[in-house]
Design an enzyme around this catalytic site. Structure first.
Site, mmCIF file in Angstrom:
data_model
loop_
_atom_site.group_PDB
_atom_site.id
_atom_site.type_symbol
_atom_site.label_atom_id
_atom_site.label_comp_id
_atom_site.label_asym_id
_atom_site.label_seq_id
_atom_site.Cartn_x
_atom_site.Cartn_y
_atom_site.Cartn_z
ATOM 1 N N HIS A 25 0.807 -1.224 0.000
ATOM 2 C CA HIS A 25 0.000 0.000 0.000
ATOM 3 C C HIS A 25 0.847 1.284 0.000
ATOM 4 O O HIS A 25 0.742 2.147 0.853
ATOM 5 C CB HIS A 25 -1.126 0.008 1.043
ATOM 6 C CG HIS A 25 -0.784 -0.268 2.484
ATOM 7 N ND1 HIS A 25 0.184 0.383 3.164
ATOM 8 C CD2 HIS A 25 -1.354 -1.121 3.370
ATOM 9 C CE1 HIS A 25 0.216 -0.043 4.407
ATOM 10 N NE2 HIS A 25 -0.689 -0.969 4.558
ATOM 11 N N HIS A 79 -4.680 -8.726 14.948
ATOM 12 C CA HIS A 79 -4.853 -7.554 14.086
ATOM 13 C C HIS A 79 -5.697 -7.946 12.876
ATOM 14 O O HIS A 79 -5.462 -8.989 12.263
ATOM 15 C CB HIS A 79 -3.448 -7.080 13.676
ATOM 16 C CG HIS A 79 -3.380 -5.911 12.763
ATOM 17 N ND1 HIS A 79 -4.384 -4.982 12.639
ATOM 18 C CD2 HIS A 79 -2.403 -5.498 11.912
ATOM 19 C CE1 HIS A 79 -4.012 -4.058 11.764
ATOM 20 N NE2 HIS A 79 -2.829 -4.360 11.304
ATOM 21 N N GLU A 81 -6.015 -6.341 9.876
ATOM 22 C CA GLU A 81 -5.603 -6.023 8.503
ATOM 23 C C GLU A 81 -5.364 -7.307 7.716
ATOM 24 O O GLU A 81 -4.880 -8.307 8.254
ATOM 25 C CB GLU A 81 -4.370 -5.104 8.493
ATOM 26 C CG GLU A 81 -4.164 -4.503 7.111
ATOM 27 C CD GLU A 81 -3.174 -3.339 7.059
ATOM 28 O OE1 GLU A 81 -2.530 -3.021 8.071
ATOM 29 O OE2 GLU A 81 -3.057 -2.747 5.959
ATOM 30 N N ASP A 83 -3.381 -8.602 5.669
ATOM 31 C CA ASP A 83 -2.121 -9.362 5.541
ATOM 32 C C ASP A 83 -2.006 -10.392 6.676
ATOM 33 O O ASP A 83 -1.222 -11.327 6.593
ATOM 34 C CB ASP A 83 -0.888 -8.458 5.471
ATOM 35 C CG ASP A 83 -0.864 -7.355 6.505
ATOM 36 O OD1 ASP A 83 -1.941 -6.932 6.970
ATOM 37 O OD2 ASP A 83 0.235 -6.899 6.855
ATOM 38 N N HIS A 146 -1.257 -1.365 14.576
ATOM 39 C CA HIS A 146 -1.328 -0.308 13.596
ATOM 40 C C HIS A 146 -2.751 0.132 13.274
ATOM 41 O O HIS A 146 -2.968 1.139 12.603
ATOM 42 C CB HIS A 146 -0.585 -0.857 12.366
ATOM 43 C CG HIS A 146 -0.847 -0.348 11.043
ATOM 44 N ND1 HIS A 146 -1.225 -1.105 9.961
ATOM 45 C CD2 HIS A 146 -0.755 0.928 10.599
ATOM 46 C CE1 HIS A 146 -1.343 -0.352 8.907
ATOM 47 N NE2 HIS A 146 -1.065 0.866 9.250
ATOM 48 N N ASP A 165 2.062 -6.057 14.174
ATOM 49 C CA ASP A 165 2.854 -5.191 13.289
ATOM 50 C C ASP A 165 4.056 -4.544 13.995
ATOM 51 O O ASP A 165 5.076 -4.253 13.354
ATOM 52 C CB ASP A 165 1.975 -4.055 12.751
ATOM 53 C CG ASP A 165 1.173 -4.467 11.524
ATOM 54 O OD1 ASP A 165 1.553 -5.430 10.855
ATOM 55 O OD2 ASP A 165 0.165 -3.797 11.239
ATOM 56 N N TYR A 192 10.334 0.572 8.274
ATOM 57 C CA TYR A 192 8.998 0.123 8.688
ATOM 58 C C TYR A 192 8.375 1.133 9.665
ATOM 59 O O TYR A 192 7.224 1.533 9.523
ATOM 60 C CB TYR A 192 9.127 -1.260 9.345
ATOM 61 C CG TYR A 192 7.820 -1.938 9.602
ATOM 62 C CD1 TYR A 192 7.271 -2.803 8.672
ATOM 63 C CD2 TYR A 192 7.105 -1.690 10.769
ATOM 64 C CE1 TYR A 192 6.059 -3.417 8.900
ATOM 65 C CE2 TYR A 192 5.900 -2.295 11.006
ATOM 66 C CZ TYR A 192 5.383 -3.164 10.071
ATOM 67 O OH TYR A 192 4.173 -3.761 10.307
ATOM 68 N N HIS A 225 5.876 -9.461 10.809
ATOM 69 C CA HIS A 225 6.643 -9.275 9.573
ATOM 70 C C HIS A 225 8.126 -9.326 9.925
ATOM 71 O O HIS A 225 8.558 -8.699 10.910
ATOM 72 C CB HIS A 225 6.398 -7.894 8.952
ATOM 73 C CG HIS A 225 4.978 -7.633 8.544
ATOM 74 N ND1 HIS A 225 4.384 -8.243 7.468
ATOM 75 C CD2 HIS A 225 4.039 -6.795 9.056
ATOM 76 C CE1 HIS A 225 3.139 -7.795 7.346
ATOM 77 N NE2 HIS A 225 2.908 -6.916 8.296
HETATM 78 FE FE1 FEO Z 1 -1.339 -3.469 9.786
HETATM 79 FE FE2 FEO Z 1 0.855 -6.003 8.783
HETATM 80 O O1 FEO Z 1 -0.777 -5.079 8.955
#
Ligand code: FEO
Length: 398
Positions: A25, A79, A81, A83, A146, A165, A192, A225
């Protein structure tokens, strides 16, 4: 990963690496990323987080190398989101639709908004603990790190923090742990932070203070991540403290675009003026540097100097892109100045100054605009402007 990795007794990293992704994104992910997920084996088996939808079967395959996925008793969604939760409906279908998905109260709302297939959701409160056998898992709300639904899961006996995140890096190389990748991990982590979390820095400060006050011992941090912090989790916690306090270096970044090289000439002379006072400076041409790399430079830089030619009474589109991006990430305590070449109207400098004001930056100079091509006198003015910026940076940084 194409196979699970044991990270502690009975705890496995079972997530997937996305080698191909280059744009997350709007963030350039030159080294791909990973969607980490963790399997905790105990009297009750728990899966912490899932992966992006496209990797659902790879996750199931990794889990299957350790246990039959149907033996998982519950899933924790730290989370919403996509991903980390995109594969959740598919994973629940494979492990048992009736199994519980634990999440924060906002997670409950957000997961319902994303999926039409019903999930057996149960919200956990901030500080709530659950016993899964030999282990206790506790939950810590981390709103806006996040998303509003974000939370951490902490394995009390193992002293492992599953941080979603936070403390992550977009990296999909062959290293699993911080001690394998080496110092370059800090560059990935800085990028990041600058591009994902900088605008939530006050929340990061609150979180670090509350974690310190609670005396939570952290032996390992497992983000969703990148690599796991097992060698020195204190290093990334210390970096988050510095970055979130927006401690800035004696540095300037000169960000510019150019039409016929005039604004580029100005940029170089301004940079020379700054450097002549011993202040570090970096020139970043927006046609050559990705917005997320520019943002990474901004992370610890005291002064943002932005140059744009005037085009159709406005600033260049690529400069507008970068300014919008920087503004959204809310860097604080910065100095700013603008410059640019123009033909007949020359609005760019004024527009850039308005943007700096909207971002709460201290404008060092009213801005320098030069008609058409800068001559010797104009270039001297650019050099002098650079020196003025350099002096201000020296005065205002430690
Ligand atoms: Fe806020 Fe890795 O997603």
């Amino acid at each position: 990963m194409f196979k699970p990795v044991q990270i502690a007794d009975g705890i496995y990293s079972v997530g997937c690496r996305d080698w191909d992704i280059r744009d997350f994104h709007g963030y350039s992910t030159y080294e791909g990323t990973s969607y980490n997920a963790f399997l905790v084996l105990d009297e009750k088996n728990v899966l912490i987080d899932t992966v992006k939808k496209e990797f659902a079967e790879e996750l199931i395959d990794n889990i299957s190398k350790i246990i039959d996925p149907s033996k998982i008793d519950m899933v924790i969604s730290n989370h919403t989101e996509m991903d980390h939760s995109g594969s959740l409906p598919h994973v629940m279908h494979r492990i048992g639709q009736d199994k519980t998905v634990l999440c924060s109260s906002m997670g409950m709302k957000n997961l319902k908004s994303h999926f039409s297939r019903p999930l057996n959701l149960r919200s956990v409160a901030n500080g709530e603990e659950i016993n899964i056998g030999k282990r206790t898992l506790s939950f810590l709300e981390t709103k806006m790190l996040h998303w509003p639904d974000s939370m951490f899961t902490y394995a009390k006996e193992d002293k492992i923090l599953f941080s979603s995140d936070a403390f992550g890096q977009h990296y999909a190389g062959d290293c699993i742990f911080d001690d394998e990748i080496g110092d370059i991990v800090m560059d990935h982590a800085a990028k990041y932070y600058a591009n994902i979390l900088l605008n939530y820095s006050s929340r990061v400060q609150e979180l670090l203070k509350s974690v310190a006050a609670s005396g939570l011992e952290i032996k390992m941090i497992c983000p969703d991540h990148g690599v796991i912090w097992r060698d020195n989790p204190g290093k990334i916690i210390g970096a988050y403290d510095r970055w979130s306090r927006q401690e800035l270096s004696k540095k300037a970044v000169v960000i510019f675009d150019t039409m016929w090289s005039s604004t580029a000439k100005m940029a170089r002379e301004i940079a020379k003026g700054i450097e002549s006072l011993g202040v570090n400076v970096r020139l970043m041409n927006t046609r050559k540097c990705h917005r997320s790399d520019i943002m990474t430079e901004v992370l610890d830089t005291k002064a943002l100097i932005v140059g744009s030619p005037t085009l159709n009474n406005g600033i260049f589109p690529v400069i507008a892109d970068v300014m919008t991006y920087i503004k959204g990430l809310k860097p604080k305590n910065r100095l700013a100045a603008s410059f640019g070449s123009y033909g007949w109207s020359g609005e760019a400098v004024k527009i850039l100054n308005q943007e700096f004001e909207a971002m709460g930056m201290e404008i060092i100079d009213n801005g320098l605009k030069i008609q058409y091509v800068p001559d010797k006198d104009a270039l001297e003015k650019c050099f002098e402007m650079g020196q003025k910026i350099g002096r201000k940076i020296i005065e205002t940084t430690k």
